[in-house]
Scaffold this motif. Structure first.
Motif, mmCIF file in Angstrom:
data_model
loop_
_atom_site.group_PDB
_atom_site.id
_atom_site.type_symbol
_atom_site.label_atom_id
_atom_site.label_comp_id
_atom_site.label_asym_id
_atom_site.label_seq_id
_atom_site.Cartn_x
_atom_site.Cartn_y
_atom_site.Cartn_z
ATOM 1 N N TYR A 10 13.429 -10.829 8.936
ATOM 2 C CA TYR A 10 12.723 -9.554 9.560
ATOM 3 C C TYR A 10 11.386 -9.662 9.062
ATOM 4 O O TYR A 10 11.039 -10.147 7.711
ATOM 5 C CB TYR A 10 13.197 -8.440 8.958
ATOM 6 C CG TYR A 10 12.149 -7.193 9.302
ATOM 7 C CD1 TYR A 10 12.093 -6.542 10.268
ATOM 8 C CD2 TYR A 10 11.873 -6.453 7.889
ATOM 9 C CE1 TYR A 10 10.953 -5.730 10.381
ATOM 10 C CE2 TYR A 10 10.810 -5.530 8.120
ATOM 11 C CZ TYR A 10 10.514 -4.976 9.276
ATOM 12 O OH TYR A 10 9.705 -3.952 9.275
ATOM 13 N N GLU A 11 10.246 -9.819 9.849
ATOM 14 C CA GLU A 11 9.005 -10.084 9.491
ATOM 15 C C GLU A 11 8.250 -8.786 9.888
ATOM 16 O O GLU A 11 8.132 -8.232 11.049
ATOM 17 C CB GLU A 11 8.325 -11.378 10.264
ATOM 18 C CG GLU A 11 6.904 -11.313 9.764
ATOM 19 C CD GLU A 11 6.410 -12.829 10.373
ATOM 20 O OE1 GLU A 11 5.316 -13.327 9.921
ATOM 21 O OE2 GLU A 11 7.017 -13.267 11.413
ATOM 22 N N ASN A 12 7.356 -8.396 9.005
ATOM 23 C CA ASN A 12 6.535 -7.196 9.062
ATOM 24 C C ASN A 12 5.103 -7.576 8.841
ATOM 25 O O ASN A 12 4.677 -7.850 7.880
ATOM 26 C CB ASN A 12 6.779 -6.191 8.197
ATOM 27 C CG ASN A 12 6.120 -4.867 8.333
ATOM 28 O OD1 ASN A 12 4.847 -4.790 8.362
ATOM 29 N ND2 ASN A 12 6.748 -3.582 8.597
ATOM 30 N N THR A 13 4.245 -7.525 10.019
ATOM 31 C CA THR A 13 2.942 -8.059 9.854
ATOM 32 C C THR A 13 1.930 -6.826 9.647
ATOM 33 O O THR A 13 0.705 -6.997 9.531
ATOM 34 C CB THR A 13 2.556 -8.966 11.166
ATOM 35 O OG1 THR A 13 2.788 -8.108 12.451
ATOM 36 C CG2 THR A 13 3.184 -10.041 11.273
ATOM 37 N N GLN A 14 2.622 -5.698 9.608
ATOM 38 C CA GLN A 14 1.734 -4.308 9.374
ATOM 39 C C GLN A 14 1.436 -4.521 7.910
ATOM 40 O O GLN A 14 0.202 -4.167 7.649
ATOM 41 C CB GLN A 14 2.276 -3.036 9.841
ATOM 42 C CG GLN A 14 1.521 -1.787 9.621
ATOM 43 C CD GLN A 14 2.206 -0.611 10.067
ATOM 44 O OE1 GLN A 14 3.501 -0.713 10.376
ATOM 45 N NE2 GLN A 14 1.461 0.378 9.957
ATOM 46 N N TYR A 15 2.273 -4.777 7.194
ATOM 47 C CA TYR A 15 2.012 -4.672 5.510
ATOM 48 C C TYR A 15 2.147 -6.174 5.101
ATOM 49 O O TYR A 15 1.529 -6.189 3.911
ATOM 50 C CB TYR A 15 3.170 -3.782 5.089
ATOM 51 C CG TYR A 15 3.152 -2.420 5.452
ATOM 52 C CD1 TYR A 15 1.767 -1.491 5.007
ATOM 53 C CD2 TYR A 15 3.842 -2.030 6.371
ATOM 54 C CE1 TYR A 15 1.852 -0.158 5.608
ATOM 55 C CE2 TYR A 15 3.906 -0.564 6.863
ATOM 56 C CZ TYR A 15 2.632 0.087 6.422
ATOM 57 O OH TYR A 15 2.536 1.525 6.932
ATOM 58 N N GLY A 16 2.636 -7.089 5.699
ATOM 59 C CA GLY A 16 2.688 -8.406 5.424
ATOM 60 C C GLY A 16 3.787 -8.916 4.266
ATOM 61 O O GLY A 16 3.634 -9.029 3.067
ATOM 62 N N PHE A 17 5.052 -8.660 4.881
ATOM 63 C CA PHE A 17 6.093 -9.227 4.000
ATOM 64 C C PHE A 17 7.322 -9.775 5.097
ATOM 65 O O PHE A 17 7.314 -9.354 6.162
ATOM 66 C CB PHE A 17 6.858 -8.217 3.010
ATOM 67 C CG PHE A 17 7.458 -6.833 3.904
ATOM 68 C CD1 PHE A 17 8.591 -7.009 3.988
ATOM 69 C CD2 PHE A 17 6.595 -6.085 4.321
ATOM 70 C CE1 PHE A 17 9.307 -5.863 4.659
ATOM 71 C CE2 PHE A 17 7.055 -4.649 4.951
ATOM 72 C CZ PHE A 17 8.523 -4.843 5.045
ATOM 73 N N THR A 18 8.303 -10.215 4.618
ATOM 74 C CA THR A 18 9.580 -10.718 5.289
ATOM 75 C C THR A 18 10.899 -10.579 4.298
ATOM 76 O O THR A 18 10.684 -10.204 3.178
ATOM 77 C CB THR A 18 9.442 -12.338 5.570
ATOM 78 O OG1 THR A 18 9.470 -13.028 4.395
ATOM 79 C CG2 THR A 18 8.178 -12.705 6.471
ATOM 80 N N VAL A 19 11.675 -10.155 5.255
ATOM 81 C CA VAL A 19 13.170 -10.056 4.485
ATOM 82 C C VAL A 19 13.895 -11.259 4.865
ATOM 83 O O VAL A 19 14.241 -11.090 6.271
ATOM 84 C CB VAL A 19 13.683 -8.855 4.635
ATOM 85 C CG1 VAL A 19 15.002 -8.555 3.783
ATOM 86 C CG2 VAL A 19 12.665 -7.527 4.278
ATOM 87 N N SER A 20 14.369 -12.125 4.310
ATOM 88 C CA SER A 20 15.439 -13.016 4.717
ATOM 89 C C SER A 20 16.931 -12.803 4.612
ATOM 90 O O SER A 20 17.450 -12.279 3.554
ATOM 91 C CB SER A 20 15.049 -14.593 4.130
ATOM 92 O OG SER A 20 13.742 -15.047 4.107
ATOM 93 N N LEU A 21 17.601 -12.923 5.753
ATOM 94 C CA LEU A 21 18.922 -12.359 5.746
ATOM 95 C C LEU A 21 20.006 -13.219 6.333
ATOM 96 O O LEU A 21 19.633 -14.214 6.873
ATOM 97 C CB LEU A 21 19.098 -11.151 6.788
ATOM 98 C CG LEU A 21 18.030 -10.097 6.403
ATOM 99 C CD1 LEU A 21 17.960 -9.094 7.674
ATOM 100 C CD2 LEU A 21 18.449 -9.217 5.334
#
Length: 305
Positions: free
Chosen positions: A171-182
């Motif tokens: 999951y990549e969020n470019t609004q705040y700048g982070f990813t979650v690897s699952l």
């Protein structure tokens, strides 16, 4: 009396061996709970992971076969054991003196049927330096097929990837700048966003909402209203907000301890709420393993949601 004494001695000697496997001899009956079956599967994989360092795959073929029988025999099906003894290169184990495979960290347990589970995890590698509290020397992804055969939980298939299976879904969020690897079992996840509220601790303003920000929840695809699962919650703070909460200028929720930092970039700090998993919902152990394994990472990619 002499015969009774001998019988008693035999029973004493047999008890430890029986106890080693008691956790896996779970009968596949309709009266057994899902939690009991999953616990047995987790125990099996965990105990198997402890044996990996005992089998050197570079030893002679006869020695490898002997060690596999000794250390793997109680955990895998006879057919899988024979396959590994014939071709040790297809088996997990120790390939060099250091680092060595220390354990298996379970990332997800997926129920296929009452007597069949798939387990995704990571082989955590260690060196003598790691034993003093350092970071793991390395990781390898592993997927195990576990079946209940005649009342005994056994591993009947194993796939080891040189690349970790952790990042099978991202999951990549470019609004705040982070990813979650699952792990792959999270394919089809959903995301929801709420606002956290910060209550002032400044004298004269106690209890007033003085700060707010987003809290993002990554939700497992098997979550339902009837059977909720543990979300991955991520609090997002500006750098100024994070500095303020560290100075006890405000607090979030009723817990006496504050959130813990997961990662940060040039604009935001990503944090875990205190006591987020105290409801012990299904999947809370997996989420804890993911978080401790560094699933949440900051990036400098901004520009969208």
């Amino acid at each position: 009396m002499k015969k009774l004494g001998s019988l008693f001695l035999i029973l004493i000697l047999c008890l430890p061996a029986a106890g080693c496997r008691a956790g896996f001899q779970q009968q596949n009956s309709s009266g057994q709970s899902v939690e009991t079956r999953e616990t047995a599967v987790r125990n099996l994989v965990t105990e198997f992971g402890k044996q990996l360092q005992n089998v050197s795959l570079t030893a002679s073929k006869e020695k490898v076969a002997e060690d596999m029988q000794k250390y793997y025999g109680d955990y895998v099906t006879p057919s899988l054991l024979e396959e590994w003894q014939t071709d040790p290169s297809s088996a997990p184990g120790r390939t060099v003196s250091s680092p060595w495979p220390d354990r298996i960290a379970i990332l997800s347990v997926q129920r296929l049927a009452d007597d069949a589970y798939d387990v995704t995890g990571e082989i955590i590698e260690a060196t003598s330096a790691d034993e003093s509290g350092g970071q793991p020397a390395g990781k390898k992804g592993i997927r195990l097929s576990v079946r209940n055969i005649g009342g005994l939980w056994l591993i009947d298939d194993v796939t080891v990837d040189q690349q970790t299976l952790l990042a099978a879904v991202v999951y990549e969020n470019t609004q705040y700048g982070f990813t979650v690897s699952l792990p792959s079992s999270w394919k089809g996840y959903t995301v929801r966003t709420e606002d956290w509220q910060g209550y002032s601790l400044v004298p004269g303003q106690e209890g007033k909402i003085t700060e707010t920000g987003p809290e993002i929840f990554v939700r497992h695809p098997k979550w339902t209203k009837e059977t909720p699962r543990q979300d991955i919650p991520i609090l997002i703070f500006t750098l100024d907000q994070w500095n303020a909460i560290q100075k006890d200028q405000f607090h979030i929720g009723a817990a006496p301890i504050g959130p813990s930092e997961l990662a940060r970039n040039s604009k935001y700090v990503f944090a875990l709420p205190a006591r987020y998993n105290f409801a012990f919902l299904p999947g809370y152990e997996e989420v804890d393993t993911l978080i401790r394994g560094g699933a949440v990472k900051a990036t400098e990619k901004f520009g969208g949601s």
